[in-house]
Write a protein that holds these residues in place. Structure first.
Motif, PDB file in Angstrom:
ATOM      1  N   PRO A 100      49.962 -20.501 -16.332  1.00  0.00           N
ATOM      2  CA  PRO A 100      48.747 -19.695 -16.305  1.00  0.00           C
ATOM      3  C   PRO A 100      48.952 -18.352 -17.001  1.00  0.00           C
ATOM      4  O   PRO A 100      49.999 -17.731 -16.902  1.00  0.00           O
ATOM      5  CB  PRO A 100      48.504 -19.493 -14.805  1.00  0.00           C
ATOM      6  CG  PRO A 100      49.185 -20.633 -14.146  1.00  0.00           C
ATOM      7  CD  PRO A 100      50.393 -20.906 -14.990  1.00  0.00           C
ATOM      8  N   ASN A 147      43.449 -14.285 -17.253  1.00  0.00           N
ATOM      9  CA  ASN A 147      42.550 -14.440 -16.121  1.00  0.00           C
ATOM     10  C   ASN A 147      42.851 -15.672 -15.269  1.00  0.00           C
ATOM     11  O   ASN A 147      42.280 -15.839 -14.194  1.00  0.00           O
ATOM     12  CB  ASN A 147      41.094 -14.504 -16.604  1.00  0.00           C
ATOM     13  CG  ASN A 147      40.633 -13.198 -17.205  1.00  0.00           C
ATOM     14  OD1 ASN A 147      41.129 -12.133 -16.840  1.00  0.00           O
ATOM     15  ND2 ASN A 147      39.694 -13.262 -18.146  1.00  0.00           N
ATOM     16  N   ASN A 148      43.722 -16.555 -15.753  1.00  0.00           N
ATOM     17  CA  ASN A 148      44.064 -17.759 -14.991  1.00  0.00           C
ATOM     18  C   ASN A 148      45.178 -17.519 -13.980  1.00  0.00           C
ATOM     19  O   ASN A 148      45.476 -18.392 -13.171  1.00  0.00           O
ATOM     20  CB  ASN A 148      44.473 -18.890 -15.944  1.00  0.00           C
ATOM     21  CG  ASN A 148      43.308 -19.379 -16.776  1.00  0.00           C
ATOM     22  OD1 ASN A 148      42.190 -19.474 -16.279  1.00  0.00           O
ATOM     23  ND2 ASN A 148      43.567 -19.674 -18.038  1.00  0.00           N
ATOM     24  N   LYS A 158      41.487 -20.884  -6.848  1.00  0.00           N
ATOM     25  CA  LYS A 158      41.407 -22.014  -7.775  1.00  0.00           C
ATOM     26  C   LYS A 158      42.170 -23.189  -7.195  1.00  0.00           C
ATOM     27  O   LYS A 158      43.128 -23.002  -6.432  1.00  0.00           O
ATOM     28  CB  LYS A 158      42.030 -21.657  -9.142  1.00  0.00           C
ATOM     29  CG  LYS A 158      41.347 -20.536  -9.906  1.00  0.00           C
ATOM     30  CD  LYS A 158      42.178 -20.160 -11.129  1.00  0.00           C
ATOM     31  CE  LYS A 158      41.534 -19.035 -11.924  1.00  0.00           C
ATOM     32  NZ  LYS A 158      40.409 -19.517 -12.742  1.00  0.00           N
ATOM     33  N   GLU A 167      46.909 -25.101 -12.765  1.00  0.00           N
ATOM     34  CA  GLU A 167      45.584 -25.417 -12.238  1.00  0.00           C
ATOM     35  C   GLU A 167      45.298 -26.899 -12.440  1.00  0.00           C
ATOM     36  O   GLU A 167      45.513 -27.440 -13.523  1.00  0.00           O
ATOM     37  CB  GLU A 167      44.534 -24.566 -12.954  1.00  0.00           C
ATOM     38  CG  GLU A 167      43.159 -24.634 -12.337  1.00  0.00           C
ATOM     39  CD  GLU A 167      42.175 -23.682 -13.008  1.00  0.00           C
ATOM     40  OE1 GLU A 167      40.992 -23.719 -12.651  1.00  0.00           O
ATOM     41  OE2 GLU A 167      42.610 -22.903 -13.884  1.00  0.00           O
ATOM     42  N   ASN A 176      42.649 -28.871 -22.358  1.00  0.00           N
ATOM     43  CA  ASN A 176      41.554 -28.063 -21.839  1.00  0.00           C
ATOM     44  C   ASN A 176      40.429 -28.919 -21.301  1.00  0.00           C
ATOM     45  O   ASN A 176      39.802 -28.592 -20.298  1.00  0.00           O
ATOM     46  CB  ASN A 176      41.015 -27.128 -22.943  1.00  0.00           C
ATOM     47  CG  ASN A 176      42.026 -26.056 -23.316  1.00  0.00           C
ATOM     48  OD1 ASN A 176      42.771 -25.607 -22.460  1.00  0.00           O
ATOM     49  ND2 ASN A 176      42.057 -25.665 -24.584  1.00  0.00           N
ATOM     50  N   HIS A 202      41.128 -29.959 -17.822  1.00  0.00           N
ATOM     51  CA  HIS A 202      41.181 -28.863 -16.847  1.00  0.00           C
ATOM     52  C   HIS A 202      42.429 -28.886 -15.981  1.00  0.00           C
ATOM     53  O   HIS A 202      42.383 -28.630 -14.785  1.00  0.00           O
ATOM     54  CB  HIS A 202      39.942 -28.897 -15.947  1.00  0.00           C
ATOM     55  CG  HIS A 202      38.666 -28.908 -16.721  1.00  0.00           C
ATOM     56  ND1 HIS A 202      38.257 -27.848 -17.491  1.00  0.00           N
ATOM     57  CD2 HIS A 202      37.711 -29.861 -16.852  1.00  0.00           C
ATOM     58  CE1 HIS A 202      37.091 -28.138 -18.067  1.00  0.00           C
ATOM     59  NE2 HIS A 202      36.745 -29.344 -17.705  1.00  0.00           N
ATOM     60  N   ASN A 210      47.061 -28.553 -16.094  1.00  0.00           N
ATOM     61  CA  ASN A 210      48.297 -28.376 -16.852  1.00  0.00           C
ATOM     62  C   ASN A 210      49.091 -29.667 -16.850  1.00  0.00           C
ATOM     63  O   ASN A 210      49.825 -29.956 -15.914  1.00  0.00           O
ATOM     64  CB  ASN A 210      49.134 -27.247 -16.246  1.00  0.00           C
ATOM     65  CG  ASN A 210      48.519 -25.902 -16.506  1.00  0.00           C
ATOM     66  OD1 ASN A 210      47.934 -25.709 -17.563  1.00  0.00           O
ATOM     67  ND2 ASN A 210      48.614 -24.985 -15.565  1.00  0.00           N
TER      68      ASN A 210
END
Length: 348
Positions: free
Chosen positions: A21, A24-25, A69, A155, A189, A192, A194
Motif C-alpha cells: 500500500p 492514501n491506501n 478497508k 487490500e 487494479n 482490487h 494485491n
C-alpha cells in the motif's frame, strides 16, 4: 544517506506502487501505554499515546481498531506486568474471536505476540484482559512497554483472501525482480487486490513436547495467502523471491527445563529465542531475502528438549511472516560476510 541510495529507494518504491500500500491506501497505527493501569476481567485496554494512526482506524477513547478497508492486516502486542502477586494475562481479539495471547507470571515480566489476519471493512481488533483475570500493566511517559500496533499488508476482499495460492490466477504478477507491466498492473487494479501478497500466520493450540532438532508444527492457520505455509510440516516455502519479515513467539510450559528455539532458513540459523524460567515467554523477528522455493521454519535447538504450552483459548506460540517486496537474489545482494544489503544497477 547517499544520493544514489535515495534515488534507488525511489526506484524500488515505484516498482512496488501496485504492491505494498502507498499514499492514501496506507493503513497503519501504533499506540502505547504511558501510565500504569489496573485492568479487570474482559476489560478492553486503552493505549493512550498514539504514535501514528494513518487511515484513522484506531480509536483513542475505546482502544479499538476498526478496519477502514478490507484486507490482510498484521498486528503486534506487548505488555509489561506491574504486579508482584498476580499474573498478566492479555488477549488480542478480532470482534469476539480470540486470536493470540500473552502472559507473564513473574513480577515485572514482559511478553509479546503477533498475528496476520484478514479483516473486512468495519471489523474490530482490540486488546483485553483475559476473563476472570485482573492485574496491572506498567507504563510511564518515559517508559512505554505496553503497545498495540498494526498495519495493512494488502487490500483485498474475503473471497480473495481464502487460503489458497492466489498466484495460480496471476502466475506472472509481477515477474521476479521486475516492475509489473501496465497490462498486468491494470489487471491488478481491476481485481482490487494485491495479487503479489504472500502472508501467513499460524499458532500452537495444544501443549507440545519438542525434542532435539524437531520442527515445531504450528497447527492453527490464521491466514495463508500464497499457500506457502505447510500445516503438516510446520515449514514455510517461499512461493516468490523477495524480502520477507518473520516473527515467532513461544511460551515455556516446563518448570525445570529451558525453552530454546531457532528460526532457520534452509539449514542456516537466523535468530533464536530462549526462556529459562517456568512459564517464560519469548519472541524474536528478522527480515531476510528468501528465494523462491527456499524454506523457513522454527525448530528446537540441538541437544535440547522441553514443552511448549498452548491451548485453543491460549495461543502463545506463533509463527508469522509476510513478503515485504519482490526481488531476485542479484537485486538483494545479501552479503554473507557483512550481512549488509546493497542495491546496484547492472553487473557488480
Amino acid at each position: 544517506m547517499s544520493p544514489i541510495t535515495v534515488f534507488l529507494s525511489v526506484v524500488l518504491a515505484a516498482c512496488l506502487v501496485n504492491g505494498a500500500p502507498t499514499g492514501n491506501n496506507i493503513v497503519a497505527f501504533s499506540a502505547g501505554l504511558t501510565h500504569t493501569i489496573s485492568v479487570t476481567s474482559g476489560e478492553v485496554i486503552t493505549f493512550d499515546k498514539v504514535f501514528t494512526n494513518i487511515g484513522g482506524g484506531y480509536d483513542l477513547t475505546s482502544g479499538q481498531f476498526k478496519a477502514p478497508k478490507s484486507g490482510i492486516y498484521a498486528f503486534t502486542i506487548h505488555g509489561y506486568d506491574a504486579n508482584v502477586d498476580k499474573a498478566m494475562w492479555i488477549e488480542l481479539k478480532k470482534n469476539s474471536e480470540l486470536l493470540v495471547s500473552i502472559s507473564g507470571y513473574d513480577s515485572h515480566s514482559s511478553a509479546g505476540n503477533s498475528v496476520i489476519v484478514y479483516l473486512s471493512a468495519g471489523e474490530n481488533v482490540y486488546v483485553q484482559a483475559r476473563p476472570n483475570q485482573s492485574f496491572s500493566l506498567f507504563g510511564k511517559a518515559d517508559q512505554v512497554y505496553a503497545t498495540f500496533s498494526g498495519y495493512m499488508i494488502g487490500e483485498m476482499d474475503r473471497s480473495q483472501s481464502d487460503s489458497y495460492n492466489l498466484f495460480n490466477q496471476f502466475p506472472n504478477f509481477p515477474a521476479a525482480g521486475k516492475c509489473p507491466s501496465s497490462t498486468v498492473s491494470q489487471t491488478f487494479n481491476d481485481h482490487h487486490s494485491n495479487k503479489h501478497v504472500v502472508a501467513f500466520a499460524a499458532g500452537l493450540t495444544h501443549t507440545s513436547t519438542g525434542n532435539s532438532g524437531d520442527t515445531v508444527r504450528f497447527d492453527k492457520i490464521f491466514t495463508n495467502i500464497g499457500g506457502g505455509y505447510d500445516q503438516s510440516t510446520g515449514v514455510f516455502t517461499a512461493p516468490k523471491s523477495g524480502i520477507y519479515k518473520f516473527d515467532f513467539h513461544a511460551y515455556d510450559a516446563n518448570t525445570d527445563r529451558a525453552m530454546w528455539l531457532e528460526l532457520v532458513k534452509n539449514t542456516e540459523l537466523l535468530v533464536s529465542l530462549a526462556g529459562f524460567n517456568s512459564h517464560s515467554s519469548a519472541g524474536n523477528s528478522v527480515i531476510i531475502f528468501v528465494g523462491q522455493g527456499e524454506s523457513v521454519f522454527v525448530k528446537v535447538r540441538q541437544t535440547q528438549s522441553f514443552t511448549l504450552f498452548g491451548q485453543k483459548n491460549q495461543v502463545y506460540g506463533t509463527f508469522v511472516g509476510h513478503l515485504i517486496g519482490e526481488m531476485d537474489m542479484a537485486q538483494s545482494d545479501v552479503s554473507p560476510m557483512t550481512g549488509s544489503n546493497h542495491f546496484f544497477f547492472g553487473q557488480h
